[in-house]
Design an enzyme around this catalytic site. Structure first.
Site, PDB file in Angstrom:
ATOM      1  N   ARG A   1       0.831  -1.214   0.000  1.00  0.00           N
ATOM      2  CA  ARG A   1       0.000   0.000   0.000  1.00  0.00           C
ATOM      3  C   ARG A   1       0.863   1.260   0.000  1.00  0.00           C
ATOM      4  O   ARG A   1       0.528   2.249  -0.656  1.00  0.00           O
ATOM      5  CB  ARG A   1      -0.950  -0.011   1.205  1.00  0.00           C
ATOM      6  CG  ARG A   1      -2.061  -1.011   0.987  1.00  0.00           C
ATOM      7  CD  ARG A   1      -2.950  -1.250   2.187  1.00  0.00           C
ATOM      8  NE  ARG A   1      -3.987  -2.194   1.793  1.00  0.00           N
ATOM      9  CZ  ARG A   1      -4.931  -2.632   2.588  1.00  0.00           C
ATOM     10  NH1 ARG A   1      -4.978  -2.227   3.850  1.00  0.00           N
ATOM     11  NH2 ARG A   1      -5.847  -3.479   2.152  1.00  0.00           N
TER      12      ARG A   1
ATOM     13  N   GLY B   1      -8.574  20.552 -22.196  1.00  0.00           N
ATOM     14  CA  GLY B   1      -9.784  20.663 -23.013  1.00  0.00           C
ATOM     15  C   GLY B   1      -9.952  19.431 -23.891  1.00  0.00           C
ATOM     16  O   GLY B   1      -9.624  18.306 -23.478  1.00  0.00           O
TER      17      GLY B   1
ATOM     18  N   GLU C   1      -4.450  -3.301  -4.388  1.00  0.00           N
ATOM     19  CA  GLU C   1      -3.923  -3.323  -3.005  1.00  0.00           C
ATOM     20  C   GLU C   1      -4.968  -2.779  -2.019  1.00  0.00           C
ATOM     21  O   GLU C   1      -4.631  -2.210  -0.994  1.00  0.00           O
ATOM     22  CB  GLU C   1      -2.598  -2.555  -2.873  1.00  0.00           C
ATOM     23  CG  GLU C   1      -1.451  -3.123  -3.684  1.00  0.00           C
ATOM     24  CD  GLU C   1      -1.197  -4.615  -3.436  1.00  0.00           C
ATOM     25  OE1 GLU C   1      -1.679  -5.152  -2.413  1.00  0.00           O
ATOM     26  OE2 GLU C   1      -0.512  -5.236  -4.273  1.00  0.00           O
TER      27      GLU C   1
HETATM   28  C1  LIG Z   1      -4.402  -4.395 -12.904  1.00  0.00           C
HETATM   29  C2  LIG Z   1      -4.615  -5.194 -11.640  1.00  0.00           C
HETATM   30  C3  LIG Z   1      -3.549  -5.819 -11.040  1.00  0.00           C
HETATM   31  C4  LIG Z   1      -3.731  -6.576  -9.888  1.00  0.00           C
HETATM   32  N1  LIG Z   1      -2.665  -7.217  -9.328  1.00  0.00           N
HETATM   33  C5  LIG Z   1      -2.857  -8.072  -8.309  1.00  0.00           C
HETATM   34  C6  LIG Z   1      -1.787  -8.877  -7.804  1.00  0.00           C
HETATM   35  O1  LIG Z   1      -0.664  -8.803  -8.311  1.00  0.00           O
HETATM   36  N2  LIG Z   1      -2.034  -9.721  -6.780  1.00  0.00           N
HETATM   37  C7  LIG Z   1      -3.284  -9.811  -6.210  1.00  0.00           C
HETATM   38  O2  LIG Z   1      -3.475 -10.592  -5.252  1.00  0.00           O
HETATM   39  N3  LIG Z   1      -4.313  -9.053  -6.657  1.00  0.00           N
HETATM   40  C8  LIG Z   1      -4.138  -8.211  -7.693  1.00  0.00           C
HETATM   41  N4  LIG Z   1      -5.194  -7.459  -8.163  1.00  0.00           N
HETATM   42  C9  LIG Z   1      -6.485  -7.570  -7.486  1.00  0.00           C
HETATM   43  C10 LIG Z   1      -6.828  -6.295  -6.704  1.00  0.00           C
HETATM   44  O3  LIG Z   1      -6.039  -6.173  -5.549  1.00  0.00           O
HETATM   45  C11 LIG Z   1      -8.311  -6.318  -6.384  1.00  0.00           C
HETATM   46  O4  LIG Z   1      -9.021  -6.166  -7.608  1.00  0.00           O
HETATM   47  C12 LIG Z   1      -8.706  -5.200  -5.429  1.00  0.00           C
HETATM   48  O5  LIG Z   1      -8.121  -5.375  -4.149  1.00  0.00           O
HETATM   49  C13 LIG Z   1     -10.223  -5.086  -5.232  1.00  0.00           C
HETATM   50  O6  LIG Z   1     -10.781  -6.316  -4.924  1.00  0.00           O
HETATM   51  P1  LIG Z   1     -11.964  -6.907  -5.841  1.00  0.00           P
HETATM   52  O7  LIG Z   1     -11.617  -6.690  -7.268  1.00  0.00           O
HETATM   53  O8  LIG Z   1     -12.207  -8.279  -5.367  1.00  0.00           O
HETATM   54  O9  LIG Z   1     -13.177  -5.943  -5.513  1.00  0.00           O
HETATM   55  P2  LIG Z   1     -14.346  -6.231  -4.490  1.00  0.00           P
HETATM   56  O10 LIG Z   1     -13.790  -6.602  -3.141  1.00  0.00           O
HETATM   57  O11 LIG Z   1     -15.352  -7.146  -5.106  1.00  0.00           O
HETATM   58  O12 LIG Z   1     -14.964  -4.757  -4.388  1.00  0.00           O
HETATM   59  C14 LIG Z   1     -16.017  -4.277  -5.225  1.00  0.00           C
HETATM   60  C15 LIG Z   1     -16.569  -2.997  -4.594  1.00  0.00           C
HETATM   61  O13 LIG Z   1     -17.098  -3.276  -3.287  1.00  0.00           O
HETATM   62  C16 LIG Z   1     -16.475  -2.479  -2.306  1.00  0.00           C
HETATM   63  N5  LIG Z   1     -16.274  -3.250  -1.075  1.00  0.00           N
HETATM   64  C17 LIG Z   1     -15.863  -4.529  -0.942  1.00  0.00           C
HETATM   65  N6  LIG Z   1     -15.752  -4.872   0.345  1.00  0.00           N
HETATM   66  C18 LIG Z   1     -16.114  -3.787   1.066  1.00  0.00           C
HETATM   67  C19 LIG Z   1     -16.211  -3.503   2.470  1.00  0.00           C
HETATM   68  N7  LIG Z   1     -15.885  -4.396   3.409  1.00  0.00           N
HETATM   69  N8  LIG Z   1     -16.597  -2.277   2.849  1.00  0.00           N
HETATM   70  C20 LIG Z   1     -16.898  -1.331   1.929  1.00  0.00           C
HETATM   71  N9  LIG Z   1     -16.831  -1.547   0.601  1.00  0.00           N
HETATM   72  C21 LIG Z   1     -16.453  -2.749   0.156  1.00  0.00           C
HETATM   73  C22 LIG Z   1     -15.125  -2.088  -2.937  1.00  0.00           C
HETATM   74  O14 LIG Z   1     -14.611  -0.887  -2.379  1.00  0.00           O
HETATM   75  C23 LIG Z   1     -15.506  -1.917  -4.398  1.00  0.00           C
HETATM   76  O15 LIG Z   1     -16.065  -0.636  -4.593  1.00  0.00           O
HETATM   77  C24 LIG Z   1      -5.022  -6.689  -9.328  1.00  0.00           C
HETATM   78  C25 LIG Z   1      -6.104  -6.017  -9.910  1.00  0.00           C
HETATM   79  C26 LIG Z   1      -5.918  -5.307 -11.081  1.00  0.00           C
HETATM   80  C27 LIG Z   1      -7.119  -4.635 -11.723  1.00  0.00           C
END
Ligand SMILES: Cc1cc2nc3c(=O)[nH]c(=O)nc-3n(C[C@H](O)[C@H](O)[C@H](O)COP(=O)(O)OP(=O)(O)OC[C@H]3O[C@@H](n4cnc5c(N)ncnc54)[C@H](O)[C@@H]3O)c2cc1C
Length: 309
Positions: free
Chosen positions: A34, A154, A178
């Site tokens: 982070r 713009g 993250e």
């Molecule tokens: C380009 C890219 C690279 C990545 N690289 C890695 C990597 O190297 N290793 C790895 O492990 N992961 C990786 N990720 C995964 C990334 O860390 C996750 O996508 C991210 O942490 C969000 O989790 P999620 O996609 O499961 O979203 P979700 O957890 O499904 O969240 C969806 C929405 O719900 C909200 N939400 C979820 N839980 C809560 C809560 N408790 N309270 C309030 N709001 C909530 C979120 O804020 C968001 O708005 C990568 C993702 C991308 C797009």
């Protein structure tokens, strides 16, 4: 391309000790990553500001460079203030991380004295408190700066001709991976309720500053009082949905006050920071008032009307 990896019947070797996985190792890994994204956010913010500044100096409309229009120079100054604020927070957080990690290293060779243990714990707590702020708020500012960078360009900003179009896409991921901004709030809120931020703010406030910065400091004291009152009002209500609903507001109030103090202390050391300290304090004051008013005027039962099925 990003994908999920699944391991089936794979040979595995235990790394580290049992029972320390989630609390110690995963949290250390997450906080380290982070802090990295907080730094990435500051980098993208910096380039967004530079690109916008260069374009605003160059582009002429209505017979003058667009940087001469108040609407444009305000956007640029606010971008710079957010950039300086998020960088100061990043550096403060990185300093706290460095200190507690030095103690971790020392502890591998010898046992720490009671004072060293106390200090290590203190800085580890501060690092834990500032990391979600630096990542959460730094990445949101980076997104806002990338947005304003396009706005200053713009129509050209929307096209692929300038770097800002790519910067906008680079910025967007910082508030997602993250841990999304919402998850940074989940990590930060306990430092609101346990008083870590308030104690840190009071420590910053106890530092001597030059007389010409006193009026700025007085405003920060007033903002801190509004923050403390808002925390009291929210925590007095025994309703977890209401607490979660207000969490981001409280964390943002703490964040803008911490960053205002850091810029004030920067300005105290080096007058080049005075402008950003003043502009950022204007912004922070408006944010604190907005959130404090929202909390004061909101009844916990009103959370119901926000529920979507
Ligand atoms: C380009 C890219 C690279 C990545 N690289 C890695 C990597 O190297 N290793 C790895 O492990 N992961 C990786 N990720 C995964 C990334 O860390 C996750 O996508 C991210 O942490 C969000 O989790 P999620 O996609 O499961 O979203 P979700 O957890 O499904 O969240 C969806 C929405 O719900 C909200 N939400 C979820 N839980 C809560 C809560 N408790 N309270 C309030 N709001 C909530 C979120 O804020 C968001 O708005 C990568 C993702 C991308 C797009």
């Amino acid at each position: 391309p990003t994908c999920e990896l699944t391991y089936k019947n794979a040979k595995a070797v235990l790394c580290g000790s049992r029972r320390l996985g989630l609390i110690k190792y995963v949290m250390a890994l997450m906080n380290g990553a982070r802090l990295g994204i907080a730094a990435q956010s500051v980098g993208v913010s910096e380039l967004a500001y530079r690109e916008a500044l260069a374009y605003a100096r160059d582009r002429k409309q209505f017979g003058k460079a667009i940087i001469e229009f108040p609407a444009v120079y305000e956007m640029l100054s606010v971008m710079k203030a957010k950039l300086d604020a998020s960088r100061s927070l990043l550096y403060a957080c990185a300093r706290y991380v460095d200190i507690y990690k030095i103690y971790d290293d020392l502890a591998k060779d010898r046992s720490l004295t009671p004072e060293e243990r106390k200090e290590s714990k203190y800085y580890s707590r501060l690092a834990d408190a500032l990391t979600p702020l630096a990542k959460g708020m730094g990445s949101e500012y980076c997104n806002q700066n990338a947005y304003d960078c396009i706005q200053i360009h713009g129509g050209s900003g929307f096209m692929k001709d300038y770097a800002c179009e790519r910067l906008y896409r680079d910025a967007r991921i910082t508030s997602i991976y993250e841990g999304t901004t919402q998850l940074q709030v989940v990590a930060a809120i306990r430092h609101v309720t346990t008083g870590t931020y308030l104690n840190l703010i009071n420590e910053y406030n106890s530092e001597e500053i030059k007389p010409e910065l006193q009026s700025l400091k007085d405003r920060l004291v007033a903002m801190t009082e509004r923050y403390a009152k808002a925390v009291e009002a929210v925590t007095a209500v025994d309703d977890s949905a209401y607490g979660d609903f207000m969490a981001r507001r409280l964390v943002e109030m703490a964040g803008v006050i911490v960053m205002s103090y850091l810029l004030l202390l920067d300005a105290n050391r080096n007058e080049n920071f005075k402008r950003s300290a003043e502009i950022y304090t204007n912004l922070a004051e408006a944010e604190v008032c907005k959130h404090a008013d929202f909390i004061a005027n909101f009844k916990p039962a009103e959370v119901e009307i926000y529920k979507v099925n």
